[in-house]
Design an enzyme around this catalytic site. Structure first.
Site, PDB file in Angstrom:
ATOM      1  CB  ILE A  84      -2.854   3.220  -8.764  1.00 54.87           C
ATOM      2  CG1 ILE A  84      -1.408   3.639  -8.716  1.00 54.87           C
ATOM      3  CG2 ILE A  84      -2.994   2.014  -8.130  1.00 54.87           C
ATOM      4  CD1 ILE A  84      -0.822   4.706  -8.186  1.00 54.87           C
ATOM      5  CG  MET A 100      -6.336   8.573  -6.656  1.00 56.34           C
ATOM      6  SD  MET A 100      -4.628   8.333  -7.157  1.00 56.34           S
ATOM      7  CE  MET A 100      -4.066   6.656  -6.955  1.00 56.34           C
ATOM      8  CB  CYS A 101      -9.571   3.450  -5.522  1.00 60.39           C
ATOM      9  SG  CYS A 101     -10.676   2.606  -6.873  1.00 60.39           S
ATOM     10  CG  HIS A 102      -5.937  -1.810  -7.169  1.00 63.66           C
ATOM     11  ND1 HIS A 102      -5.798  -3.089  -6.753  1.00 63.66           N
ATOM     12  CD2 HIS A 102      -4.566  -1.568  -7.808  1.00 63.66           C
ATOM     13  CE1 HIS A 102      -5.029  -3.769  -7.335  1.00 63.66           C
ATOM     14  NE2 HIS A 102      -4.374  -2.787  -7.830  1.00 63.66           N
TER      15      HIS A 102
END
Lengths: 89, 313
Positions: free
Chosen positions: B299, B270-272
């Site tokens: 996220i 996961m990241c932004h």
């Protein structure tokens, strides 16, 4: 990456090609891409006797003004090729 | 550009003169945050067991300073023995020609320059002969460090390794030659015509692809208690703003945890917004993980779809 924000108006492709031709006399320039990402091929006898680093520096310095700042029209040069014209051409 | 920061320049000079190989990049060697940095890491990993990297994303002052220091507008930037070598394109070309190995003082080497044995099927040989436009055309096979394969007609290049198979001359750069042993080139007919199929024994097995996971899907998987590990590729500053409970930061420690994880375990990246994490997920596939997922929308999607208490930024 097609939504790269920039305040630049006009054709970035033309701006890149014109800047390079302005800095390297007689250069053949092909630019493709969009959305801040570009691929550039420059063919010029100006690269004769120069290493890759020096040749690419010539091109980068010609387009430095298009790569400056967070909203620069040129976000990334995906590929830069500097070629010497074929002998006898 | 603002005037040079003398401190940062001194730091850079100290670093590049005391360490043999320094790569200024986006992200870490374990988790590159940009495709170009990732490509250079892939090339260096193939040649060196250890080298130093500097993450310019972790230090904005360094990002500006290194561009000034090298008089070079892009990242990554490679230094060897205190000298600026170049960016991604140059490193790639030097790798292909074998000059990079010489520069690094490694023998890319004895085994790599010995021509590997390649297998060409009869159908492939026929297709190559038919596609050849001039008798002098020679075939080039490229296998990248990430095992992306290309086959095309090309002229000779310095440092080429030349292989004959079924009367066809095939040229390989030295980096490709080090990975090519036993590679089989076949021609397969498909509905849309035909194409070459290149199978390389050195390529680690990988799942078909990274699979996408929605924020709601992740919530359900967590609620169901299925074993999975979430790796967060963002920076510490971003994690301080918003995070998912139980996610492991993919910093150097996190990378060691990932390395120690069973290759069949379910791993979620996961990241932004789901872009950087996809790069890390693809890297995990190449390391042999088979159950690899990417949190689509990152996220941000988690915040809008699952848990509004998580801040958006």
């Amino acid at each position: 990456m097609s939504d790269h924000p920039t305040s630049f108006k006009g054709s970035v492709l033309d701006a890149i090609a014109d800047s390079i031709r302005g800095a390297i006399e007689g250069a053949r320039v092909e630019v493709s891409g969009g959305g801040g990402h570009y691929a550039i091929v420059v063919t010029s006898s100006a690269f004769e006797g120069k290493g890759l680093l020096e040749s690419q520096r010539l091109v980068y310095s010609a387009i430095a003004h298009l790569m400056k700042g967070d909203d620069a029209p040129v976000h990334a040069v995906d590929s830069l090729k500097t070629l010497k014209p074929p002998k006898g051409a | 550009m603002q005037s040079a920061m003398p401190d940062a320049h001194a730091t850079i000079r100290e670093l590049v003169t005391t360490r043999k190989v320094v790569l200024f990049m986006k992200g870490s060697r374990a988790a590159p945050q940009c495709g170009f940095s990732g490509q250079v890491v892939g090339i260096l990993d193939g040649l060196l067991p250890a080298y130093d990297t500097v993450d310019v994303l972790a230090d904005p002052a360094m990002r500006d300073a290194i561009k000034q220091f090298s008089d070079w507008p892009t990242i990554p930037q490679l230094y060897v023995d205190g000298r600026f070598v170049g960016g991604c394109d140059i490193v790639r070309e030097l790798s292909t020609s074998g000059e990079l190995a010489a520069l690094l003082g490694v023998d890319a080497g004895a085994s790599a320059t010995a021509p590997p044995v390649l297998e060409l099927t009869g159908r492939a040989a026929t297709a190559i002969m038919a596609a050849r436009e001039a008798p002098g055309d020679e075939l080039r096979l490229v296998i990248s460090p990430a095992f992306e394969k290309e086959l095309f007609f090309d002229g000779p290049a310095p440092g080429d390794v030349v292989v004959e198979a079924r009367g066809v001359t095939i040229r390989l750069d030295r980096s490709t030659a080090s990975r090519a042993a036993g590679t089989r080139i076949d021609w397969v007919e498909t509905g849309a015509g035909g194409g070459f199929k290149v199978d390389c024994p050195a390529e680690p097995p990988r799942a078909a692809s990274v699979r996408g996971l929605t924020a709601k899907g992740l919530r359900m998987a967590l609620d169901a208690g299925g074993p999975l590990m979430i790796f967060d590729v963002r920076t510490d500053a971003e994690r301080a703003l918003a995070s998912i409970d139980g996610a492991v930061a993919l910093d150097d420690d996190g990378q060691r945890r990932l390395e120690a994880t069973d290759r069949s375990a379910r791993v979620v990246f996961m990241c932004h917004h789901g872009v950087r994490s996809r790069v890390a997920a693809e890297a995990a596939l190449r390391k042999g993980f088979t159950d690899v997922w990417n949190l689509e929308g990152g996220i941000d999607a988690w915040s809008t779809e699952v848990d509004s208490a998580v801040a958006r930024y």
